[in-house]
Design a protein around this motif. Sequence first.
Motif, PDB file in Angstrom:
ATOM      1  N   ALA A 150       9.287   9.536  -3.855  1.00  0.00           N
ATOM      2  CA  ALA A 150       9.397  10.898  -4.382  1.00  0.00           C
ATOM      3  C   ALA A 150       9.311  11.879  -3.225  1.00  0.00           C
ATOM      4  CB  ALA A 150       8.278  11.174  -5.376  1.00  0.00           C
ATOM      5  N   VAL A 151       9.967  13.013  -3.391  1.00  0.00           N
ATOM      6  CA  VAL A 151       9.933  14.079  -2.391  1.00  0.00           C
ATOM      7  C   VAL A 151       9.639  15.383  -3.121  1.00  0.00           C
ATOM      8  CG1 VAL A 151      11.246  15.320  -0.628  1.00  0.00           C
ATOM      9  CG2 VAL A 151      11.634  12.868  -0.970  1.00  0.00           C
ATOM     10  N   LEU A 152       8.518  15.999  -2.801  1.00  0.00           N
ATOM     11  CA  LEU A 152       8.152  17.291  -3.382  1.00  0.00           C
ATOM     12  C   LEU A 152       8.356  18.344  -2.305  1.00  0.00           C
ATOM     13  CD1 LEU A 152       4.825  16.309  -5.162  1.00  0.00           C
ATOM     14  CD2 LEU A 152       7.121  16.384  -6.124  1.00  0.00           C
ATOM     15  N   VAL A 153       9.140  19.358  -2.620  1.00  0.00           N
ATOM     16  CA  VAL A 153       9.549  20.335  -1.615  1.00  0.00           C
ATOM     17  C   VAL A 153       9.395  21.741  -2.173  1.00  0.00           C
ATOM     18  CG1 VAL A 153      11.468  21.079  -0.151  1.00  0.00           C
ATOM     19  CG2 VAL A 153      11.255  18.677  -0.766  1.00  0.00           C
ATOM     20  N   SER A 154       8.854  22.628  -1.361  1.00  0.00           N
ATOM     21  CA  SER A 154       8.798  24.042  -1.719  1.00  0.00           C
ATOM     22  C   SER A 154      10.219  24.544  -1.951  1.00  0.00           C
ATOM     23  CB  SER A 154       8.148  24.815  -0.569  1.00  0.00           C
ATOM     24  OG  SER A 154       8.505  26.171  -0.608  1.00  0.00           O
ATOM     25  N   MET A 184       0.829  -1.167   0.000  1.00  0.00           N
ATOM     26  CA  MET A 184       0.000   0.000   0.000  1.00  0.00           C
ATOM     27  C   MET A 184       0.887   1.248   0.000  1.00  0.00           C
ATOM     28  SD  MET A 184      -2.532   1.507   2.932  1.00  0.00           S
ATOM     29  CE  MET A 184      -3.798   0.298   2.727  1.00  0.00           C
ATOM     30  N   LYS A 185       0.559   2.184  -0.839  1.00  0.00           N
ATOM     31  CA  LYS A 185       1.302   3.442  -0.884  1.00  0.00           C
ATOM     32  C   LYS A 185       0.852   4.345   0.244  1.00  0.00           C
ATOM     33  CE  LYS A 185       2.417   3.331  -5.675  1.00  0.00           C
ATOM     34  NZ  LYS A 185       3.186   4.080  -6.589  1.00  0.00           N
ATOM     35  N   LYS A 186       1.782   5.178   0.702  1.00  0.00           N
ATOM     36  CA  LYS A 186       1.498   6.103   1.793  1.00  0.00           C
ATOM     37  C   LYS A 186       1.924   7.497   1.391  1.00  0.00           C
ATOM     38  CE  LYS A 186       2.278   2.528   5.135  1.00  0.00           C
ATOM     39  NZ  LYS A 186       3.300   1.747   5.708  1.00  0.00           N
ATOM     40  N   TRP A 238       1.278   9.053  -7.572  1.00  0.00           N
ATOM     41  CA  TRP A 238       1.415   8.427  -6.263  1.00  0.00           C
ATOM     42  C   TRP A 238       0.103   8.320  -5.514  1.00  0.00           C
ATOM     43  CZ3 TRP A 238       4.835  12.302  -7.919  1.00  0.00           C
ATOM     44  CH2 TRP A 238       6.047  11.795  -8.371  1.00  0.00           C
ATOM     45  N   THR A 239      -0.996   8.776  -6.101  1.00  0.00           N
ATOM     46  CA  THR A 239      -2.268   8.774  -5.392  1.00  0.00           C
ATOM     47  C   THR A 239      -3.233   7.706  -5.896  1.00  0.00           C
ATOM     48  OG1 THR A 239      -3.155  10.464  -6.874  1.00  0.00           O
ATOM     49  CG2 THR A 239      -2.167  11.226  -4.814  1.00  0.00           C
ATOM     50  N   ARG A 240      -2.845   6.919  -6.856  1.00  0.00           N
ATOM     51  CA  ARG A 240      -3.769   5.915  -7.422  1.00  0.00           C
ATOM     52  C   ARG A 240      -4.241   4.899  -6.384  1.00  0.00           C
ATOM     53  NH1 ARG A 240      -0.058   5.545 -12.364  1.00  0.00           N
ATOM     54  NH2 ARG A 240      -0.832   7.293 -13.570  1.00  0.00           N
TER      55      ARG A 240
END
Length: 105
Positions: free
Chosen positions: A49-53, A1-3, A101-103
């Motif tokens: 993945a890492v999404l950063v401001s 399961m993705k988190k 990443w939200t599927r």
Amino acid sequence: MKKLLVLRHAEAGMSLSGGDHSRDLTARGEEEARQVGRLLLEHSYWPDAVLVSDAMRTRQTAIWIGSVMGEKGSTPMWIRVCTSARPALSARSSMRLLRPWTRCF
């Protein structure tokens, strides 16, 4: 399961230039970020993945977390978000970035 893990930046100090966007982490903030990295490793959370401001304090937080995680970490992708009255990245654009990443949610 993705988190999906959402983190706030570690403790930041005052900006010498007066701009919020350029605030650096304090020494305490650097240690807080390293602690998060250790917790992620301890609980086997390895980001895909890492999404950063692109704010300095958020980039520094991601870098300190990644330095602890080493090869288990992920290279941050800097994104420009809400640095003015008109957001550079809308909620709709954010969801497009997160869609792969939200599927599983």
